[in-house]
Design an enzyme around this catalytic site. Structure first.
Site, PDB file in Angstrom:
ATOM      1  N   GLU A  43      33.978  46.510  41.092  1.00 20.43           N
ATOM      2  CA  GLU A  43      33.454  45.838  42.269  1.00 20.43           C
ATOM      3  C   GLU A  43      33.058  46.930  43.263  1.00 20.43           C
ATOM      4  OE1 GLU A  43      36.085  43.081  44.258  1.00 20.43           O
ATOM      5  OE2 GLU A  43      34.548  42.653  45.760  1.00 20.43           O
ATOM      6  N   ARG A 280      47.730  49.088  33.334  1.00 19.48           N
ATOM      7  CA  ARG A 280      47.095  49.751  34.454  1.00 19.48           C
ATOM      8  C   ARG A 280      47.695  51.140  34.596  1.00 19.48           C
ATOM      9  NH1 ARG A 280      44.514  46.694  38.148  1.00 19.48           N
ATOM     10  NH2 ARG A 280      44.062  47.841  40.050  1.00 19.48           N
ATOM     11  N   LYS A 290      42.595  50.177  45.972  1.00 18.56           N
ATOM     12  CA  LYS A 290      41.399  50.522  46.752  1.00 18.56           C
ATOM     13  C   LYS A 290      41.591  50.158  48.215  1.00 18.56           C
ATOM     14  CE  LYS A 290      38.347  48.642  43.875  1.00 18.56           C
ATOM     15  NZ  LYS A 290      37.060  48.195  43.324  1.00 18.56           N
TER      16      LYS A 290
HETATM   17  P1  ATP Z   1      40.449  45.364  43.260  1.00 24.48           P
HETATM   18  O1  ATP Z   1      40.212  44.305  42.211  1.00 24.48           O
HETATM   19  O2  ATP Z   1      41.778  45.342  43.927  1.00 24.48           O
HETATM   20  O3  ATP Z   1      39.302  45.562  44.193  1.00 24.48           O
HETATM   21  P2  ATP Z   1      40.385  47.168  41.047  1.00 24.48           P
HETATM   22  O4  ATP Z   1      41.069  48.471  41.052  1.00 24.48           O
HETATM   23  O5  ATP Z   1      40.730  46.118  40.063  1.00 24.48           O
HETATM   24  O6  ATP Z   1      40.553  46.706  42.517  1.00 24.48           O
HETATM   25  P3  ATP Z   1      37.665  46.987  40.146  1.00 24.48           P
HETATM   26  O7  ATP Z   1      36.478  47.581  40.766  1.00 24.48           O
HETATM   27  O8  ATP Z   1      37.701  45.525  39.958  1.00 24.48           O
HETATM   28  O9  ATP Z   1      38.863  47.453  41.029  1.00 24.48           O
HETATM   29  O10 ATP Z   1      37.997  47.722  38.787  1.00 24.48           O
HETATM   30  C1  ATP Z   1      37.042  47.917  37.779  1.00 24.48           C
HETATM   31  C2  ATP Z   1      37.724  48.057  36.444  1.00 24.48           C
HETATM   32  O11 ATP Z   1      38.636  49.151  36.463  1.00 24.48           O
HETATM   33  C3  ATP Z   1      38.498  46.812  36.100  1.00 24.48           C
HETATM   34  O12 ATP Z   1      38.187  46.447  34.780  1.00 24.48           O
HETATM   35  C4  ATP Z   1      39.929  47.231  36.207  1.00 24.48           C
HETATM   36  O13 ATP Z   1      40.707  46.572  35.246  1.00 24.48           O
HETATM   37  C5  ATP Z   1      39.882  48.736  35.961  1.00 24.48           C
HETATM   38  N1  ATP Z   1      40.951  49.399  36.695  1.00 24.48           N
HETATM   39  C6  ATP Z   1      41.140  49.389  38.019  1.00 24.48           C
HETATM   40  N2  ATP Z   1      42.261  50.051  38.347  1.00 24.48           N
HETATM   41  C7  ATP Z   1      42.798  50.505  37.195  1.00 24.48           C
HETATM   42  C8  ATP Z   1      43.958  51.258  36.865  1.00 24.48           C
HETATM   43  N3  ATP Z   1      44.803  51.675  37.799  1.00 24.48           N
HETATM   44  N4  ATP Z   1      44.193  51.548  35.568  1.00 24.48           N
HETATM   45  C9  ATP Z   1      43.351  51.121  34.622  1.00 24.48           C
HETATM   46  N5  ATP Z   1      42.243  50.408  34.863  1.00 24.48           N
HETATM   47  C10 ATP Z   1      41.964  50.093  36.130  1.00 24.48           C
END
Ligand code: ATP
Ligand code: MG
Length: 800
Positions: A43, A280, A290
């Site tokens: 996102e 994660r 984030k």
């Molecule tokens: P949020 O949803 O809180 O804004 P997010 O970290 O999930 O934050 P996204 O931009 O939705 O952010 O993440 C993009 C991809 O990266 C998603 O598929 C998510 O599963 C993966 N991702 C995010 N953080 C991690 C992490 N700490 N470890 C592994 N994969 C991650």
């Protein structure tokens, strides 16, 4: 002086983890027609961080390893409020920099809004969705709890015609935010809370960074994500574990998308994406949310998203990490099904392993001490040849190093009163200057204050470049005083003082930002570096011999004002006393010429045991702390960097002993090492009003659980400024810990009423909200409640 770049390997890696095994099985079984299509769906509401790197390496990696595999970069931009084109740009830059290529497969969820709308209409027509006009609270309340099934709101049985009309008017902008939502009609008594008629669309009159004001209804994640995957014909939709419960909704949606050839937006034949969850990544000494990273940026606790302390790709790039090291780290961590935290030593290991065979070695002196070579002509300058790489690195190249009458060495490489085993320069002793001569110290020059400002040495002309193999104690770095260049060195360290900032903040009942490491950036303004680096391109990486890996700062470094960032130290100065895991032992690099460098010979300069030149007396005290009191080496080192610190430690331990126990040496060490620096600021320890017996009394109060750590921290600040009797302060101000459940419980119940929405979210599975409630109780009691008890009580009330 170009670095070598290793190609990252592709080719099938079936069986290396459960996801790759699954993909291989799917190919073998022809599950998706043998296709492999993954996607990375950020996102655009923040910069990418090391957690994303794991996901990127997994998704792009799997695509690259399989013939015909594709990985899409898809911006999951369905939420207008937080998204921005600047994040889109940074994400594209970072993914490319990491070495991945999406080719023609760049997508935006916002491009599918029309399609998503059409599918929603189809769901309504099939009786699978309805417009609910109940308020957010009413909907939440009617959804029930884990214990109780939900019940329908009065709008669940609206006619299809009415639903179609209302939904069209929602889109047309007839209603304000929150007036209606579109919900899937699934199962209000499902055990999975997410299946209880999830909301698919909400009204938001907000401008989207791409679609502008074209839309005032926006799809929610649970609806949008499966559609995005299905439209793109993704085969394996990989996401993190917290989406486990969402999979059922995902499947429900995918199974209801139109496949009928007459449908304008029909999903292509054979496209049936499958969601799989993996752990994660959580890395020690940093945070990965984030939202929190954005807070650090907005509150200027760091210098922007690309601050080298940030776990962001942009920050790590600026710090000097290579894409190869980040990919290697992702591989080292692997992909598993259980969440766990990754030791920062693993990260540093991947970084050092990557940099060691590729970067040139240069000489830099962080704390210059002038040395006059008395038997070397004042106007003579000699160019010594020095190799850029040690012999176990398969790269060639060398430069000229000017040697002259006056040079600088590091202050830490000289000791007037060398402890046993000290291998560097001392009065009357010899040391080898790297790539140059052996010198002997004859005289120590002081200023009026008695500080050492200069050394007078003689050199032995027979020992040039390691000739005449004569045993000397050690080898140190140096630069010519006249030729070297003054530079700024930014010594970066862990962003946080504790390994798990979120858990620790919750445990202590403090804001997570109070756990930032005040020493995470130490700027050295007057370092001296050999002249040859001046013309190197910004962003060039080096090993500063005996110090660490550094990179010239791509943003701030100028030819006439060089700035270097420390990428990683040569060894783990943070390591615990416990033996390091085998994999974390850095390779030693023996120099090609000259005597073995000290760090190759025994590593005494950068291991925690003796990183500082110290007097014999302090060394003895350090050993005593370690051996008699069982204090680990890192702490023992810190506690004996000055007599004042060591004295405070001893006085506190002694007072604690007299005070009737409870004050252990380990607790004293913790308070002095971890807490005192925060209240000390830039004052000398001897300028503080605090005494050992006051500190012992304070620690005793905490250890006996009479006050909480957070109250104790406030008192410590006061004691540092003005001294005082902690027991009297606690009694006089009623600061005693609240350890009585009956005092705390009413606070919890009133909070639960106030934040009923969060209670429901908690019960719906967002267990992370526990920390929120604990934090609220701690705030309401001014930090006086026993945090452990609060945690237990809050859990009991929320679960009940
Ligand atoms: P949020 O949803 O809180 O804004 P997010 O970290 O999930 O934050 P996204 O931009 O939705 O952010 O993440 C993009 C991809 O990266 C998603 O598929 C998510 O599963 C993966 N991702 C995010 N953080 C991690 C992490 N700490 N470890 C592994 N994969 C991650
Ligand atoms: Mg997300």
């Amino acid at each position: 002086m170009a670095e070598t770049v290793t190609e990252h390997d592709t080719g099938p890696r079936a069986g290396t983890d459960f996801i790759r095994t699954m993909v291989a099985e799917d190919i073998a079984a022809n599950t998706h027609g043998g296709r492999v299509v993954t996607r990375f769906p950020p996102e655009p509401n923040g910069y990418l961080h090391i957690g994303h790197v794991k996901s990127i390496c997994l998704n792009f990696g799997i695509a690259a390893e399989n013939t015909g595999g594709q990985c899409h970069l898809r911006f999951d931009d369905t939420n207008p409020e937080t998204e921005d084109v600047k994040y889109v740009e940074s994400i594209r830059t970072d993914v490319k920099w990491l070495g991945f290529d999406w080719g023609e497969h760049l997508y935006y969820a916002s491009d599918y809004f029309e399609q998503m709308y059409a599918y929603a209409v189809a769901l309504i027509e099939g009786g699978n969705a309805y417009v609910d006009s109940a308020s957010e609270e009413e909907i939440r309340e009617a959804r029930g709890t884990v214990m109780q099934p939900g019940r329908p709101t009065p709008f669940r049985d609206r006619s299809i015609v009415e639903n179609l009309d209302l939904f069209a008017r929602m889109r047309a902008g007839e209603f304000p935010d929150g007036a209606h939502v579109l919900r899937a009609k699934i199962d209000l008594s499902s055990n999975n809370m997410l299946m209880r008629d999830p909301v698919l669309y909400r009204i938001r009159h907000a401008t989207h960074y791409r679609t502008g004001d074209s839309w005032c209804i926006y799809p929610l994640y649970d609806y949008a994500h499966p559609i995005e995957d299905a439209i793109e014909c993704v085969t394996h939709s990989l996401c993190t574990l917290e989406f486990d419960n969402n999979r059922e909704v995902y499947d429900w949606i995918v199974d209801r998308l139109p496949r009928d050839p007459s449908h304008r937006f029909r999903i292509r034949e054979g496209c049936r994406p499958q969601q799989t969850e993996f752990a994660r990544l959580a890395l020690d000494y940093t945070v990965m949310s984030k939202r929190k990273l954005l807070q650090l940026v907005n509150e200027e606790l760091v210098n922007g998203w690309d601050d080298p302390r940030m776990p962001t790709v942009a920050g790590m790039r600026r710090r000097g990490l290579t894409p190869e090291s980040l990919r290697a780290f992702a591989e080292l961590v692997g992909v598993a099904k259980a969440n766990s935290r990754v030791d920062i030593a693993k990260f540093d290991y991947a970084v050092r392993e990557d940099l060691n065979p590729r970067v040139p070695r240069v000489l830099c002196v962080l704390k210059p001490l002038r040395v006059v070579i008395t038997n070397y002509d004042a106007d003579r300058v000699e160019q010594l040849t020095a190799p850029f790489y040690p012999h176990d690195v398969p790269l060639d190249g060398s430069r000229d190093l000017p040697f002259a009458h006056e040079i600088f060495i590091d202050r830490d490489d000289f000791s007037e009163d060398p402890p046993k085993g000290y291998n560097r320069l001392a009065p009357g002793r010899e040391v080898r200057l790297r790539y140059a001569y052996i010198v002997r110290c004859h005289e120590v020059i002081r200023d009026d204050a008695g500080d050492v400002v200069e050394l007078r040495c003689t050199y032995d002309p027979e020992t040039r470049g390691g000739a005449a193999d004569r045993a000397v104690k050690g080898t140190i770095q140096w630069v010519s005083a006249q030729h070297s260049v003054q530079c700024e060195v930014r010594v970066y360290d862990r962003l946080f003082r504790v390994a798990d900032p979120d858990a620790e903040a919750e445990r202590l009942g403090v804001d997570w930002k109070t756990l930032l490491n005040p020493q995470s950036l130490v700027v050295v303004h007057d370092a001296r570096i050999e002249p040859g680096v001046r013309n190197d391109a910004p962003g060039t990486r080096y090993q500063f011999e005996r110090i660490g890996y550094f990179t010239s700062d791509a943003v701030d470094s100028r030819e006439d004002a060089l700035v270097f960032n420390r990428t990683v130290s040569l060894r783990d100065s943070f390591a615990k006393a416990a033996p390091a895991p085998r994999a974390d032992t850095p390779r030693t690099d023996t120099p090609r010429t000259g005597a073995p460098s000290e760090h190759a010979a025994g590593g005494t300069t950068t291991t925690p045991a003796a990183p500082h030149a110290r007097s014999a007396e302090l060394s003895r005290r350090m050993a005593a702390l370690h051996e008699e009191h069982g204090i680990d080496r890192v702490q023992a080192d810190i506690l004996t960097r000055s007599h004042a610190t060591a004295d405070l430690f001893d006085a506190t331990v002694a007072a604690g002993r007299n005070g009737g126990g409870a004050v252990t040496a380990a607790a004293v060490a913790n308070w002095i090492v971890n807490e005192l620096p925060r209240v000390q600021r830039d004052r000398a320890l001897t300028d503080l009003a605090l005494t050992g017996s006051q500190l012992a009394a304070l620690i005793g109060l905490v250890e006996r659980e009479e006050i909480t750590a957070s109250v104790a921290r406030d008192l410590l600040a006061e004691l540092a400024d003005a001294g005082g009797d902690p027991v009297a302060m606690v009694n006089g101000r009623n600061l005693r810990q609240m350890g009585d459940a009956s005092e705390i419980e009413p606070l919890i119940t009133s909070l639960m009423t106030e934040y009923d929405d969060r209670v429901q979210q908690y019960r719906g599975g967002r267990t992370g909200l526990l920390g929120f409630f604990v934090g609220q109780v701690m705030a309401k009691t001014q930090g006086r409640a026993n945090p452990r008890m609060v945690g237990d009580l809050v859990r009991k009330h929320l679960d009940g």
